[in-house]
Design a protein around this motif. Structure first.
Motif, PDB file in Angstrom:
ATOM      1  N   ARG A  20       2.415  -8.800  24.809  1.00  0.00           N
ATOM      2  CA  ARG A  20       2.863  -8.534  23.663  1.00  0.00           C
ATOM      3  C   ARG A  20       2.431  -9.355  22.683  1.00  0.00           C
ATOM      4  NH1 ARG A  20       4.518  -3.603  24.892  1.00  0.00           N
ATOM      5  NH2 ARG A  20       5.766  -3.499  26.297  1.00  0.00           N
ATOM      6  N   SER A  21       1.902 -10.649  22.783  1.00  0.00           N
ATOM      7  CA  SER A  21       1.298 -11.384  21.889  1.00  0.00           C
ATOM      8  C   SER A  21       0.240 -10.935  21.136  1.00  0.00           C
ATOM      9  CB  SER A  21       1.325 -12.761  22.325  1.00  0.00           C
ATOM     10  OG  SER A  21       0.135 -12.791  23.382  1.00  0.00           O
ATOM     11  N   SER A  22      -0.477  -9.945  21.626  1.00  0.00           N
ATOM     12  CA  SER A  22      -1.544  -9.292  20.904  1.00  0.00           C
ATOM     13  C   SER A  22      -1.818  -7.793  20.632  1.00  0.00           C
ATOM     14  CB  SER A  22      -2.822  -9.695  21.880  1.00  0.00           C
ATOM     15  OG  SER A  22      -2.860  -9.088  23.102  1.00  0.00           O
ATOM     16  N   ASP A  23      -0.376  -7.146  20.955  1.00  0.00           N
ATOM     17  CA  ASP A  23      -0.515  -5.726  20.686  1.00  0.00           C
ATOM     18  C   ASP A  23      -0.411  -5.709  19.249  1.00  0.00           C
ATOM     19  OD1 ASP A  23      -0.498  -5.424  23.341  1.00  0.00           O
ATOM     20  OD2 ASP A  23       1.460  -4.885  23.458  1.00  0.00           O
ATOM     21  N   LEU A  24      -0.977  -4.464  18.707  1.00  0.00           N
ATOM     22  CA  LEU A  24      -1.125  -4.192  17.116  1.00  0.00           C
ATOM     23  C   LEU A  24      -1.391  -2.788  17.056  1.00  0.00           C
ATOM     24  CD1 LEU A  24      -1.285  -5.406  14.228  1.00  0.00           C
ATOM     25  CD2 LEU A  24      -3.837  -5.274  14.873  1.00  0.00           C
ATOM     26  N   SER A  25      -0.251  -2.365  16.204  1.00  0.00           N
ATOM     27  CA  SER A  25      -0.588  -0.879  15.612  1.00  0.00           C
ATOM     28  C   SER A  25      -0.149  -1.030  14.221  1.00  0.00           C
ATOM     29  CB  SER A  25       0.613  -0.221  16.148  1.00  0.00           C
ATOM     30  OG  SER A  25       2.062  -0.542  15.911  1.00  0.00           O
ATOM     31  N   LYS A  26      -1.318  -0.941  13.400  1.00  0.00           N
ATOM     32  CA  LYS A  26      -1.284  -1.133  11.882  1.00  0.00           C
ATOM     33  C   LYS A  26      -2.090   0.275  11.226  1.00  0.00           C
ATOM     34  CE  LYS A  26      -1.848  -5.082  10.106  1.00  0.00           C
ATOM     35  NZ  LYS A  26      -2.287  -6.356   9.639  1.00  0.00           N
ATOM     36  N   LEU A  27      -1.548   0.362  10.147  1.00  0.00           N
ATOM     37  CA  LEU A  27      -2.159   1.282   9.313  1.00  0.00           C
ATOM     38  C   LEU A  27      -2.394   0.746   7.894  1.00  0.00           C
ATOM     39  CD1 LEU A  27      -2.481   4.594   9.263  1.00  0.00           C
ATOM     40  CD2 LEU A  27      -0.262   4.740   7.972  1.00  0.00           C
ATOM     41  N   ILE A  28      -3.677   1.210   7.648  1.00  0.00           N
ATOM     42  CA  ILE A  28      -4.222   0.982   6.055  1.00  0.00           C
ATOM     43  C   ILE A  28      -4.153   2.024   5.071  1.00  0.00           C
ATOM     44  CG2 ILE A  28      -5.912  -0.355   4.837  1.00  0.00           C
ATOM     45  CD1 ILE A  28      -6.521  -2.056   7.325  1.00  0.00           C
ATOM     46  N   LEU A  29      -3.452   2.066   4.010  1.00  0.00           N
ATOM     47  CA  LEU A  29      -3.716   3.213   3.180  1.00  0.00           C
ATOM     48  C   LEU A  29      -4.194   2.767   1.840  1.00  0.00           C
ATOM     49  CD1 LEU A  29       0.170   4.154   3.919  1.00  0.00           C
ATOM     50  CD2 LEU A  29      -2.044   5.393   4.783  1.00  0.00           C
ATOM     51  N   VAL A  30      -4.998   3.463   1.045  1.00  0.00           N
ATOM     52  CA  VAL A  30      -5.186   3.360  -0.283  1.00  0.00           C
ATOM     53  C   VAL A  30      -4.954   4.646  -0.895  1.00  0.00           C
ATOM     54  CG1 VAL A  30      -7.272   2.826  -1.842  1.00  0.00           C
ATOM     55  CG2 VAL A  30      -7.250   1.677   0.677  1.00  0.00           C
ATOM     56  N   GLY A  31      -4.115   4.729  -1.772  1.00  0.00           N
ATOM     57  CA  GLY A  31      -3.628   5.725  -2.639  1.00  0.00           C
ATOM     58  C   GLY A  31      -3.028   5.262  -3.834  1.00  0.00           C
ATOM     59  N   ARG A  32      -2.088   6.358  -4.084  1.00  0.00           N
ATOM     60  CA  ARG A  32      -1.170   6.040  -5.475  1.00  0.00           C
ATOM     61  C   ARG A  32       0.276   6.367  -5.033  1.00  0.00           C
ATOM     62  NH1 ARG A  32      -3.823   5.442  -9.883  1.00  0.00           N
ATOM     63  NH2 ARG A  32      -5.765   6.043 -10.092  1.00  0.00           N
ATOM     64  N   ASN A  92       9.067  -3.611  -9.349  1.00  0.00           N
ATOM     65  CA  ASN A  92       8.360  -3.596 -10.466  1.00  0.00           C
ATOM     66  C   ASN A  92       7.269  -2.626 -10.731  1.00  0.00           C
ATOM     67  OD1 ASN A  92      10.246  -5.377 -11.754  1.00  0.00           O
ATOM     68  ND2 ASN A  92       8.842  -7.021 -10.547  1.00  0.00           N
ATOM     69  N   LEU A  93       6.893  -1.992  -9.511  1.00  0.00           N
ATOM     70  CA  LEU A  93       5.856  -1.111  -9.428  1.00  0.00           C
ATOM     71  C   LEU A  93       6.146   0.159 -10.075  1.00  0.00           C
ATOM     72  CD1 LEU A  93       4.376  -1.863  -6.041  1.00  0.00           C
ATOM     73  CD2 LEU A  93       3.400  -2.686  -8.385  1.00  0.00           C
ATOM     74  N   GLN A  94       5.061   0.692 -10.706  1.00  0.00           N
ATOM     75  CA  GLN A  94       5.438   2.332 -11.048  1.00  0.00           C
ATOM     76  C   GLN A  94       4.641   3.522 -10.623  1.00  0.00           C
ATOM     77  OE1 GLN A  94       3.798   1.699 -14.993  1.00  0.00           O
ATOM     78  NE2 GLN A  94       5.871   0.699 -15.810  1.00  0.00           N
ATOM     79  N   LYS A  95       5.330   4.516 -10.547  1.00  0.00           N
ATOM     80  CA  LYS A  95       4.557   5.777  -9.995  1.00  0.00           C
ATOM     81  C   LYS A  95       3.396   6.066 -10.428  1.00  0.00           C
ATOM     82  CE  LYS A  95       5.121  10.763 -10.199  1.00  0.00           C
ATOM     83  NZ  LYS A  95       5.971  12.085 -10.680  1.00  0.00           N
ATOM     84  N   GLY A  96       2.048   6.201  -9.713  1.00  0.00           N
ATOM     85  CA  GLY A  96       0.917   6.488 -10.080  1.00  0.00           C
ATOM     86  C   GLY A  96      -0.091   5.240  -9.780  1.00  0.00           C
ATOM     87  N   THR A  97       0.612   4.038  -9.589  1.00  0.00           N
ATOM     88  CA  THR A  97      -0.163   2.659  -9.355  1.00  0.00           C
ATOM     89  C   THR A  97      -1.220   3.014  -8.193  1.00  0.00           C
ATOM     90  OG1 THR A  97       1.757   1.433 -10.206  1.00  0.00           O
ATOM     91  CG2 THR A  97       0.116   0.438  -8.916  1.00  0.00           C
ATOM     92  N   HIS A  98      -2.473   2.671  -8.277  1.00  0.00           N
ATOM     93  CA  HIS A  98      -3.149   2.578  -7.235  1.00  0.00           C
ATOM     94  C   HIS A  98      -3.114   1.376  -6.169  1.00  0.00           C
ATOM     95  CE1 HIS A  98      -7.613   3.378  -5.742  1.00  0.00           C
ATOM     96  NE2 HIS A  98      -6.839   4.220  -5.248  1.00  0.00           N
ATOM     97  N   VAL A  99      -2.750   1.643  -5.004  1.00  0.00           N
ATOM     98  CA  VAL A  99      -2.551   0.307  -4.162  1.00  0.00           C
ATOM     99  C   VAL A  99      -3.264   0.335  -2.880  1.00  0.00           C
ATOM    100  CG1 VAL A  99       0.079   0.064  -5.139  1.00  0.00           C
ATOM    101  CG2 VAL A  99      -0.422   1.636  -3.278  1.00  0.00           C
TER     102      VAL A  99
END
Length: 150
Positions: A20-32, A92-99
């Motif tokens: 369990r110490s090395s299990d990982l399930s991660k998602l990386i998103l680049v969008g708005r 404080n983030l607004q709709k349409g912010t690219h993240v």
């Protein structure tokens, strides 16, 4: 004598036991951001923030046999943050912010007693916020003066 014993020991490159110490399930998103982040409360009165990120598969898929290229599709991802420090930033983030978003990924199986047409009766992907970076602010619409538009 010990060198013969060492040669006889077989080591495996992997293990079938859970680590369990090395299990990982991660998602990386680049969008708005699809909407302003919303502050909500759990049943136990713990505050969390819910937000949506839209991603588009680009470039579009390759042309089909008839030579037409299908349209790019937008996918909506719903992310939940339970970290108070991150929640203050997210407010404080607004709709349409690219993240750029990193989220832990959890697949939840459907409830066998729930209606198959309801969200609880279907398999769900639960994304728990881990990190966010603002790449660009939201696109601001340009206002044209009446002289420029004619």
């Amino acid at each position: 004598m010990f060198s013969l014993f060492r040669q006889a020991v077989v080591t495996r490159a992997f293990s079938t036991t859970a680590s369990r110490s090395s299990d990982l399930s991660k998602l990386i998103l680049v969008g708005r951001l699809g909407r302003e982040p919303e502050v909500r409360m759990t049943k136990s009165e713990k505050e969390y923030v819910s937000y949506s990120v839209a991603t588009t598969n680009y470039p579009p898929p390759p042309p089909g046999p008839d030579g037409t290229r299908p349209e790019s599709k937008t996918t909506w991802h719903h992310i939940f943050s339970f970290n108070p420090a991150a929640n203050n930033f997210l407010r404080n983030l607004q709709k349409g912010t690219h993240v750029y978003v990193e989220a832990n990924f959890e697949l939840r199986e459907p409830d066998p007693t729930a209606d198959p047409n309801s969200p609880y009766g279907q398999r769900q992907i639960f994304l728990r916020h881990e990190n966010i970076r603002v790449l660009r602010g939201p696109v601001q619409p340009t206002e044209e003066s009446p002289e420029e538009s004619s």
